[in-house]
Structures are given as C-alpha cells and as structure tokens.
Design a protein around this motif. Structure first.
Motif, short mmCIF file in Angstrom:
data_model
loop_
_atom_site.label_atom_id
_atom_site.label_comp_id
_atom_site.label_asym_id
_atom_site.label_seq_id
_atom_site.Cartn_x
_atom_site.Cartn_y
_atom_site.Cartn_z
N ASP A 228 5.03 -9.76 4.02
CA ASP A 228 4.09 -10.82 3.81
C ASP A 228 3.48 -11.32 5.15
O ASP A 228 2.76 -12.01 5.17
CB ASP A 228 4.95 -11.91 2.92
N ASP A 229 4.18 -11.21 6.34
CA ASP A 229 3.88 -11.54 7.49
C ASP A 229 2.46 -11.05 8.01
O ASP A 229 2.17 -9.70 7.57
CB ASP A 229 4.71 -11.47 8.62
N PRO A 230 1.53 -11.51 8.63
CA PRO A 230 0.25 -11.22 9.13
C PRO A 230 0.43 -9.96 9.80
O PRO A 230 1.45 -9.70 10.72
CB PRO A 230 -0.29 -12.28 9.88
N ILE A 231 -0.50 -8.74 9.74
CA ILE A 231 -0.37 -7.79 10.87
C ILE A 231 -0.86 -8.27 12.06
O ILE A 231 -1.88 -8.91 12.20
CB ILE A 231 -1.64 -6.86 10.37
N ALA B 111 -5.06 -22.32 11.75
CA ALA B 111 -6.12 -21.69 12.45
C ALA B 111 -7.23 -23.08 12.17
O ALA B 111 -7.07 -24.18 11.44
CB ALA B 111 -6.73 -20.68 11.49
N LEU B 112 -8.02 -23.40 13.20
CA LEU B 112 -9.03 -24.23 13.40
C LEU B 112 -9.77 -24.48 12.16
O LEU B 112 -10.14 -25.82 11.75
CB LEU B 112 -9.81 -24.17 14.57
N GLU B 113 -10.33 -23.52 11.69
CA GLU B 113 -11.61 -23.51 10.55
C GLU B 113 -10.78 -24.25 9.32
O GLU B 113 -11.11 -25.38 8.84
CB GLU B 113 -12.19 -22.29 10.30
N SER B 114 -9.94 -23.49 8.68
CA SER B 114 -9.50 -24.05 7.31
C SER B 114 -8.36 -25.04 7.68
O SER B 114 -7.58 -25.53 6.56
CB SER B 114 -8.87 -22.68 6.57
N GLN B 115 -7.78 -24.93 8.71
CA GLN B 115 -6.64 -25.70 9.15
C GLN B 115 -5.37 -25.23 8.20
O GLN B 115 -4.22 -26.11 8.15
CB GLN B 115 -6.89 -27.19 8.80
N GLU B 116 -5.28 -24.10 7.93
CA GLU B 116 -4.11 -23.56 7.26
C GLU B 116 -3.07 -22.81 8.33
O GLU B 116 -3.52 -22.28 9.08
CB GLU B 116 -4.88 -22.58 6.04
N PRO B 117 -1.96 -22.62 7.69
CA PRO B 117 -1.07 -22.04 8.54
C PRO B 117 -1.47 -20.42 8.88
O PRO B 117 -1.84 -19.86 8.01
CB PRO B 117 0.38 -21.96 7.68
N VAL B 118 -1.24 -20.10 10.13
CA VAL B 118 -1.51 -18.74 10.49
C VAL B 118 -0.80 -17.80 9.83
O VAL B 118 -1.29 -16.53 9.55
CB VAL B 118 -1.20 -18.64 11.89
N LYS B 119 0.59 -18.33 9.30
CA LYS B 119 1.22 -17.24 8.79
C LYS B 119 0.73 -16.74 7.38
O LYS B 119 1.22 -15.62 7.02
CB LYS B 119 2.74 -17.98 8.29
N ASN B 120 -0.19 -17.43 6.77
CA ASN B 120 -0.86 -17.16 5.78
C ASN B 120 -1.84 -16.09 5.63
O ASN B 120 -2.24 -15.46 4.69
CB ASN B 120 -1.29 -18.26 4.95
N PHE B 121 -2.27 -15.85 6.83
CA PHE B 121 -3.26 -14.87 7.08
C PHE B 121 -2.89 -13.27 6.97
O PHE B 121 -1.81 -13.08 6.93
CB PHE B 121 -4.06 -15.10 8.56
N ASP B 122 -3.96 -12.55 6.64
CA ASP B 122 -3.56 -11.12 6.55
C ASP B 122 -3.40 -10.70 7.97
O ASP B 122 -2.62 -9.66 8.11
CB ASP B 122 -4.86 -10.28 6.00
N PHE B 123 -4.28 -10.77 8.97
CA PHE B 123 -4.14 -10.37 10.40
C PHE B 123 -4.05 -11.63 11.43
O PHE B 123 -4.59 -12.46 11.04
CB PHE B 123 -5.45 -9.63 10.74
N LEU B 124 -3.33 -11.39 12.49
CA LEU B 124 -3.23 -12.32 13.45
C LEU B 124 -3.64 -11.45 14.68
O LEU B 124 -2.92 -10.54 15.14
CB LEU B 124 -1.93 -12.73 13.58
N GLY B 125 -5.01 -11.66 15.33
CA GLY B 125 -5.18 -10.61 16.26
C GLY B 125 -5.42 -11.56 17.51
O GLY B 125 -6.01 -12.39 17.67
N VAL C 268 -12.99 -14.50 -0.46
CA VAL C 268 -12.81 -13.19 0.75
C VAL C 268 -11.51 -12.61 0.60
O VAL C 268 -10.74 -12.94 -0.42
CB VAL C 268 -12.71 -13.72 2.07
N LYS C 269 -11.59 -11.38 0.93
CA LYS C 269 -10.56 -10.38 0.73
C LYS C 269 -9.42 -10.37 1.81
O LYS C 269 -8.30 -10.14 1.91
CB LYS C 269 -10.73 -9.16 0.50
N ILE C 270 -10.08 -10.57 3.09
CA ILE C 270 -9.27 -10.38 4.34
C ILE C 270 -9.33 -11.90 5.05
O ILE C 270 -10.75 -12.35 5.27
CB ILE C 270 -9.53 -9.36 5.06
N ARG C 271 -8.32 -12.59 5.42
CA ARG C 271 -8.22 -13.64 6.46
C ARG C 271 -7.80 -13.36 7.63
O ARG C 271 -6.57 -12.68 7.87
CB ARG C 271 -7.13 -14.74 5.85
N PHE C 272 -8.73 -13.28 8.77
CA PHE C 272 -8.29 -12.87 10.09
C PHE C 272 -8.08 -13.89 10.95
O PHE C 272 -9.07 -14.78 10.98
CB PHE C 272 -9.41 -11.98 10.68
N CYS C 273 -7.15 -14.45 11.76
CA CYS C 273 -7.08 -15.23 12.78
C CYS C 273 -7.11 -14.73 14.19
O CYS C 273 -6.17 -13.85 14.33
CB CYS C 273 -5.90 -16.05 12.42
#
Ligand code: SF4
Ligand code: SF4
Lengths: 232, 629
Positions: free
Chosen positions: B143-146, B98-112, B39-44
């Motif tokens: 580098d922080d999520p939008i 994030a619940l799905e991937s269990q990866e840190p929110v900080k690595n995402f492109d967006f935090l909505g 995927v190109k965009i990770r949205f949390c």
C-alpha cells in the motif's frame, strides 16, 4: 497622466499565512496579469507605484484592507474590479476601487482606526464578562516593548483610550474597534491577550479578521475608500 | 475545488510556530486542484530541499504541468520541511502531507523525488520517514506509494538505490504516460507491486534497481551488474525528447507567495550543450543539444508573463550563447518586454560585443557584474578540461565591457583538476590581476567610477559519472586547502591585489559530494546512519556536519577514500555502467586520454566527434555540419 486608485481588498483562508511583503509582491503580479494601466517609476528597473494602508500580519484575514496604485489612465470602478478579480488567486479579491483626488494623502498616513472580528474558542462563556471589565477599566496597561536599540524596557502603555468599542457578536465572535496610527496604535492581538487575562485565561483565537480601516475626517471615522475620493 | 476552502494539515498554533508558514499551506497561483475521486493516480512530486529552492526548479514545473494535463492524474508537491517544522512534525507526530490537498503523502500512488544534487540525499530519508514510510524499498508494503527518482543524480543513483523502487532515467516528458498506463492496467487486473515493477522495468528509461544484482571483486570494485530477469534490459537507456519544440512547456507555472530563489519567469530556449567540457556532467547527460524555435519561444514568453505576472523573464539553458536564434529572439523579447516593463535576465551569456550590447540594453551597467567562467587559471589547464575560453577572449571581452562602463568582474575557477600543478593555481591570481590591470589601462582616470572589483571564486573539483574525468582521482581536503591558500598568497602578491577579492568553497562538502557521486550501493547504510544521527539539509553549511559523515563511514566500516582518491583503470566496471546515457564509455575514455595529452576537442557544431548520442537521432546530431556523424 497619473491617477491614484484606492483598492479595497479581502483575503480569506489559507492565504492568510503569507507575510506583508509577499502580499505586496502578489499584488504587483496581479496588476501585471490584469493589464491595468499601472504607472511605473523612472529608472532602469521601473516598478509599479503601489502602497498599502496597513501591513497585514501573518495569519490575519481581512475584509477591508487598502492598496493604492498609480495608473496612467482613469477607468470605471467596475472595469477595474473585473479586471483584477479575473486574475486573482482564490481567497483574495477586490471589492471597491475609488479614484482619488489629486492631492490625496498617502493611505498609510490616513489610518486612524480599524475594526476587527476575532474568533473565540475555549472558555467562551467567560468572554462577555471579561469584555465588560475591560470596557469599564480606566487603565489597560500593555508592555511598552523595548527601546530602539533593544537595551531598555519602555514604560508600560495605557491603551484603554485606544479601545473604541468591544463587544460579543451574536455569532459568538468578538468585535473590536481600535485606534491605529502614529500617535497611538493598538494591536488586536494585544487586546485579545488582555481580554484573556481578564477572563483568567482559557480563551483562544484562531483567526483575527480586519473588517474595515478608517480615516478621521471632521471628527468622524470614515472608511478609507471614501476619504479622498475624487469629486467628493 | 476552491483553494481558499481547503482544510490545512497543520493547525493554526503550529503554523504560527513556523518560521515561514506559507511554505506549508500551498494554494499558490496556478497550483492545481482536482477532485480526488475523479482521478486514478495521485502523484506526489518532491524536491528534497526547502520550498524556496524547490519552487525555483524548472524541471518540477515541467513535470507538474505535464502530469496535471493528464485527466486521470493529479500531481501535487511536497518539499523538505525546514528544520523548525521538521522538529515540530516529529514532536506532534504529524505525517508529511502534499501542499495541494494537504493529505498525507503515504496515501499517494507515487512519491517522486527529483534528484538535483548529491547533498540532498539525507533529505530523501527525512521525507520518507516523516511520511511514515520505511526507508528501504524492501521494507515497504503493497500500500505504500511507489518511490521513484528522477533528475541528474539518477545517472549514478546507486548509493540511494536501496531506498527507491524506480529510477526514471532521462527526460520525464517521454515515458511517464506509459508508466501510468501500466500502473492503471495493473490496478485493474489486481495489483501486486512486484509484478508491476517487473513490467515497469521493460519500459525504456525505467530502472528498477532491486531487479539488478551487483557483485563485487575482492578489491571492492564492481564485478558485474546482472539483471534478475531475461525480459528486462541489461542496461537502462535514457529517454530523450526528440522534438523539443513540440514538447510540453509549462506556461502557467505555480507562482509562490513567498519569494523563491528564482522570482521570475523562466524560458528554456535549448536543452543540452554543444561543448564537451571534460569536467561537466550536464554537458554529457543532456546530449544531444536541441533548440526551440524563436516563434515558439515568443509565444511561450507571452503566455508565461500573462499567466504569472512576473516582472522578470530569464532565459535558461546550459549555454545560451550557443542558441542559434539568439539574436532574433533577444531583439523580439526586448521589444516586447520594454512595452510590458519586464526585466530580462541573461545568465550564462558569453561576453562579447553582441552580448555586451544586449546587456547594455537590459541591465543597469553600474550595478551588474560581468561573469566569466574560465574554470582554470592557465591555458594548459583549460586545454586539459577542454574549456575553449582563451585569455584573449576574456581580455577582449573585459576591455569592451570596461569601455562600456562596467567595473565589476566575477571570475569562476575550479581547483583540484586532474593534472593540476601549483603554477596552474597561481595562474588564477595572475589572470585576475591581468583583468584588473586592463581596467586601469583602458579607462582613463577621469572616467573611473571608483576602483575595479575582480571577484575570483574557486570551487573544488568533483569528478562525476559520465564525464571524461570519471576515471580521475580527487584531491584530499588537505590538498584542496593547501592549493586554495597558495592561490590566496599569490593573489596578495599581485600588483593590483587591492582590486581582487578571492573566495573559495568548502572542501569538506566537496569530499562527501565526491563519494556520493561515484559511490555504489554499499553507501546506503552510511547515508542512513548520517540521517539517524540527525543529518538533514546537508546542502546548507549551517546544518552540514563533516564529522557526522566521518563517524558514519567509520561505524559502517566503509573506506570512503576508495571512491574518490584512486585513479580508476580503463577496464573498471563502474556502478553506473547499468545506465546507457547514449554517450559511450569508449568516447569518454578517449576524452580522458585527450585530456592527459592536453588536446582540445571540437564542439558538436564544428565537428561531430561521434560521442554516441547520435543514436538518439535528433537535435544537432542530425543537422548537416562538418565531420562524421
Ligand atoms: S559549456 Fe561546458 S560547462 Fe557549460 S554546460 Fe556546456 S559542457 Fe558544461
Ligand atoms: S553524436 Fe556528434 S553531434 Fe551528436 S552529440 Fe555526439 S558529438 Fe555531438
């Protein structure tokens, strides 16, 4: 028509952190999705007639737990399993479905013993010796808990008779066969604590998995799936 | 990817320490797993409250489903860790994941964030900080999520504007795709956050608060709101789904393992409301009213039940009784649900012969209560707030219901409405008494199943932006409590007082909600201060502290009374004037004047009163009916 079916199920992975009531609600929804002909209670808000043999504690995995369901129609085992497994969440699946004879006892009342596999970490080289010491002991005392009102402490209980078997498997995990039921109920976590005590501490477990639940028939332990089979 | 093979972010020992570990393990039915590399965009997507509340929210399920239907986007979820886990994560220095991937929110492109109520604002800061991000947008890096906010609070998100990069105004179905395309374009040509945000601000519905300069008058009111570039709009117009019937609907929503507040399938029959109750923000910001077709809804209902296994289906909208195809829909649903043994729940139905007949079919009369929301006790006040429910409506409905076997009635009121006198408050007690008396008149002694119970609840009124009352002054806590006590005394004086239970809400939360609702950017330091002093989960009585807010106003030198206790003049510039909701300020002011005159305004179906939302050219606004469009 009403027929009771006993499903043997497993649960593995992260879903083990759900509680017993959540599993019940999970299975009710799964039965709904599967389209299995569940029988419903009477009344304004009819519900499925479903019961579990042994509540699954939070974080416990299982390979052999049981859920009884009343249905309005008898179906073949394979069809029942396929229908349910087709709508299961990853980590949960059913492995057997046996149609029960008419006057079958409720699964919970049947439970006499259960097998467990306990993952071990920490000072695992001390485990084998601790197991031997527990099996050689006459008395394994655990805290009796509190009385119903929570006022007084009960006397400690000797659970040694309830530990039917205990050994270290080739893969290094701990196997236990423990008595369950209303007369005596030995909890795997309590036995693990005793083992750790016997080892002088340093043992850890991250996962306890129930492997099978047994009923007592003619002095023999048989898996719950085989206990009240129709035409058996 | 197999959900059962995921590696959890929290080790076993920590999960076992948590009150409800399943809040943090994800992997629920219909949750979506994708290959991160593909995927190109990770949205949390974050609902800044506890899991069980957030998972009950339809809006989240809509956007989750929609975004995941895009091949290049993976949308995951995160919620506010409950107080126990909050403490553990700080102690163990575990970053929020994030619940799905269990990866840190900080690595995402967006935090909505979805912003559903003001009292969740401190939890936004909790989520940002636990994620390891700076609280203020200006302090975050490339580098922080939008950080993006959506939902009803964005109609005046000025108090939290400094924490966000973007607010999405309106219905997310419309322009998220455009925003994602723009983001991918920028990523390909060499991404600079500032450039991306500048370009994003040109998309309809996208508000980049940092690009708008606010100046203030000496009296602290807003002087002007000026866009920082010529090529971005002076006001940000909300986006509206024109064809609701053809829009995306999440028929395979995520089904939680633990019991969520809403443990049922939800069918959104309609969006918007035809009634212009003057206190109600939802009625204005979701205009114009748009309905789905009955056939579409039946198809969704079937899919929903098949995909979730829920044993209950609930119809959702602001005012389901106004749904044009209600009769047909209910007939067909009842047939289907009887067959499948599904319960139907019908919140927000107006009580009349038809709805009672339906409820009789779908509920256990003895166990359920009837609900009326007169909102005000006296007819005079109901005219002021434009609530078209009369005493006759209530008494007729109640009489029919009592004959049908109901004996529990809930009545909802507000206290502190503009122009309210003590006699209007007393009318709450009198109306409750009348309903109780009616029961004893209607149902002969031999048929009574015990005593009738009238539960009257009052909340304290908060003026909200984009309503006719946005100019109104709020009551002080002392006034609120005095009025509630007055109401209580009056209840006790009634003949049938033993049948009446009276409750009222907490006044102190209301004050804070009022300040945040109509506040401006100068409140950001206050919210930060409250958070730094331990404020999280303000929406929960057990964790809310009024004193913490009072202290923060004091230490930040903010006079909170300025935001709530004055009646605002006609020409005042509001912080939220930067938002164009379609509904014009002129219309709202007209409604404010009508309210002062006690004049009732007709609803959209009877007559269009030209509120401005007609400019969206959809829904009721383009249907033929009385009045001028
Ligand atoms: S009926 Fe009135 S209170 Fe209800 S949503 Fe519509 S405008 Fe708001
Ligand atoms: S323009 Fe007219 S019909 Fe449309 S929402 Fe406004 S008042 Fe209602």
């Amino acid at each position: 028509m009403s027929v009771s079916v006993r499903f043997r199920f497993s649960r593995k992975g992260p879903v083990r952190y759900t509680g017993h009531l959540d599993m019940l609600r999970y299975f009710q929804k799964a039965v709904m999705r599967s389209g299995l002909p569940a029988r419903y209670s009477e009344g304004f808000h009819p519900h499925q007639i479903m019961s579990f043999a042994y509540p699954l504690g939070v974080s416990m995995e299982t390979e052999g737990d049981y859920m009884d369901l009343d249905m309005t129609q008898e179906l073949g085992e394979e069809e029942m399993l396929n229908r349910l497994n087709a709508v299961m969440n990853e980590g949960i699946s059913v492995s057997r479905a046996t149609v029960l004879k008419d006057n079958a006892e409720n699964a919970m009342a049947l439970v006499a013993a259960a097998d467990y596999r306990v993952s071990l970490s920490g000072d695992t080289d001390k485990a084998a010796d601790a197991v031997r010491r527990i099996m050689e002991a006459q008395e394994i005392l655990i805290d009796g808990g509190e009385t119903k009102r929570g006022k007084k402490k009960k006397d400690p209980k000797n659970i040694r008779q309830g530990i039917l078997d205990m050994h270290i498997e080739e893969d290094g995990s701990l196997f236990m066969k423990l008595v369950s039921g209303s007369a005596m109920n030995v909890r795997p976590a309590d036995v693990f604590d005793k083992l750790n005590e016997a080892a002088g501490g340093g043992l850890y477990t991250e996962c306890i998995c129930r492997l099978e639940i047994y009923a007592l028939r003619d002095e023999k332990l048989i898996p719950l799936a085989d206990a009240d089979k129709k035409d058996a | 990817m197999d959900k059962s093979k995921r590696k959890l972010a929290l080790p076993h020992r920590i999960l076992m320490e948590a009150e409800k570990p399943a809040r943090y393990t994800g992997g629920e039915l219909n949750s979506v797993m994708k290959e991160a590399d593909l995927v190109k965009i990770r949205f949390c997507f974050c609902f800044p409250d506890v899991y069980e509340i957030g998972m009950s929210h339809l809006g989240m399920q809509i956007l989750y489903g929609l975004m995941n239907s895009y091949e290049d986007v993976w949308c995951e979820r995160v919620f506010s860790p409950w107080t126990d886990m909050d403490a553990i994560m700080r102690r163990e220095k575990i970053p929020l994941f994030a619940l799905e991937s269990q990866e840190p929110v900080k690595n995402f492109d967006f935090l909505g964030f979805t912003l559903q109520y003001e009292m969740c604002y401190v939890n936004i800061l909790q989520v940002l900080q636990l994620s390891g991000m700076a609280l203020y947008s200006r302090d975050r890096g490339e580098d922080d999520p939008i950080v993006i906010g959506g939902g009803p609070c964005t109609y005046n998100a000025e108090p939290i504007a400094d924490f966000f990069d973007i607010f999405y105004i309106g219905e997310g179905e419309v322009n998220y795709r455009k925003l994602f395309d723009l983001y991918e374009e920028h990523k390909e040509k060499g991404y600079r956050k500032a450039d991306f945000l500048h370009d994003a601000a040109k998309i309809e519905g996208i508000y980049v608060p940092a690009l708008y300069d606010i100046s203030y008058n000496d009296d602290n009111t807003v002087k002007s709101i000026t866009p920082g570039y010529d090529d971005i709009p002076a006001t940000v117009r909300k986006t509206v789904v024109k064809d609701l019937d053809g829009s995306f609907y999440p028929t395979a929503p995520v089904v939680p393992f633990i019991q969520a507040t809403q443990d049922r399938a939800v069918l959104e029959v309609m969006r918007g409301c035809i009634r212009g109750c003057r206190f109600c923000q939802a009625g204005q910001i979701y205009k114009p009213v748009r309905a789905r077709k009955v056939d579409t809804l039946m198809r969704y209902a079937e899919e929903l039940l098949n995909n979730t296994g829920y044993e209950e289906l609930s119809l959702s909208s602001l005012s389901t009784s106004d749904f044009p195809g209600l009769k047909e829909l209910l007939e067909r649903l009842i047939n289907m649900c009887n067959e499948k043994k599904i319960n139907i729940s019908l919140p927000s139905l107006r009580i009349d012969a038809f709805s009672l007949d339906v409820m009789n079919k779908v509920q256990d009369v003895k166990k359920n209560s009837l609900t009326f929301a007169p909102e005000a006790g006296s007819q005079r006040m109901r005219n002021v707030i434009n609530k078209g429910l009369t005493v006759e409506n209530i008494l007729n409905g109640a009489e029919m219901a009592f004959k049908g076997g109901w004996n529990k009635v809930k009545l909802y009121f507000m206290i502190g409405l503009p122009g309210e006198e003590d006699e209007d408050v007393a009318a709450i007690a009198e109306l409750s008494n009348e309903v109780a008396a009616l029961y004893y008149d209607t149902v002969p002694k031999s048929e009574r199943q015990g005593r009738v119970t009238i539960t009257a609840s009052s909340s304290f009124f908060v003026p909200k932006p984009f309503t006719a009352f946005q100019w109104a002054a709020m009551n002080t806590p002392e006034e609120f409590l005095r009025k509630a006590a007055h109401c209580k005394t009056k209840v006790r004086e009634q003949l049938n007082q033993k049948s009446i239970v009276y409750h009222y809400h907490d006044a102190s939360t209301t004050i804070i909600e009022g300040v945040l609702a109509r506040g401006d950017r100068r409140l950001a330091p206050v919210i930060e201060e409250v958070y730094r002093n331990g404020g999280i989960f303000d929406a929960w009585t057990e964790t809310f502290s009024y004193q913490r807010w009072m202290d923060a106003f004091e230490s930040c030198g903010v006079d909170y009374g300025f935001y709530i206790y004055r009646e605002r003049p006609e020409d005042e510039v509001f912080p939220w004037d930067v938002i164009d909701s379609g509904v014009t300020k002129k219309y709202l002011y007209r409604e404010w004047m009508n309210s002062k005159a006690g004049t009732v305004t007709l609803n959209c179906r009877d007559k269009c009163v030209g509120c401005g939302a007609g400019s969206f050219t959809c829904g009721i606004c383009i249907q033929p009916r009385g009045g001028a469009a």
